[in-house]
Design a protein around this motif. Structure first.
Motif: not given
Length: 83
Positions: A14-16, A25-27, A34-40, A60-62
């Protein structure tokens, strides 16, 4: 309607994700198992503040600057800088 079994064992990126639609969206994915999340996001504190029950495998803060034809120098085109 989406059922929880569709997301079980899946990984989503999930970006943003620190605020607004990305956080929603992450929530939403978390609520649906969901099994796992990658957050950016650029906002590291906002990413860390998300309270999710699913495993987060990366926060990731990028940022990446996109140059639209105004520069042909490879160093310029691949640069990263804060907004």
């Amino acid at each position: 309607m989406t059922n929880e079994s569709e997301f079980k064992g899946k990984v989503a990126l999930v970006t943003g994700a620190a605020s607004g639609i990305g956080a929603a969206m992450a929530r939403w994915l978390d609520d649906r198992g969901i099994g796992r999340l990658i957050l950016i996001d650029m906002d590291r504190a906002g990413l860390d503040a998300l309270d999710l029950s699913c495993p987060v495998i990366a926060r990731a803060a990028m940022w990446r600057t996109l140059h639209c034809g105004s520069c042909s120098n490879a160093t310029c085109l691949n640069s990263t800088m804060p907004c």
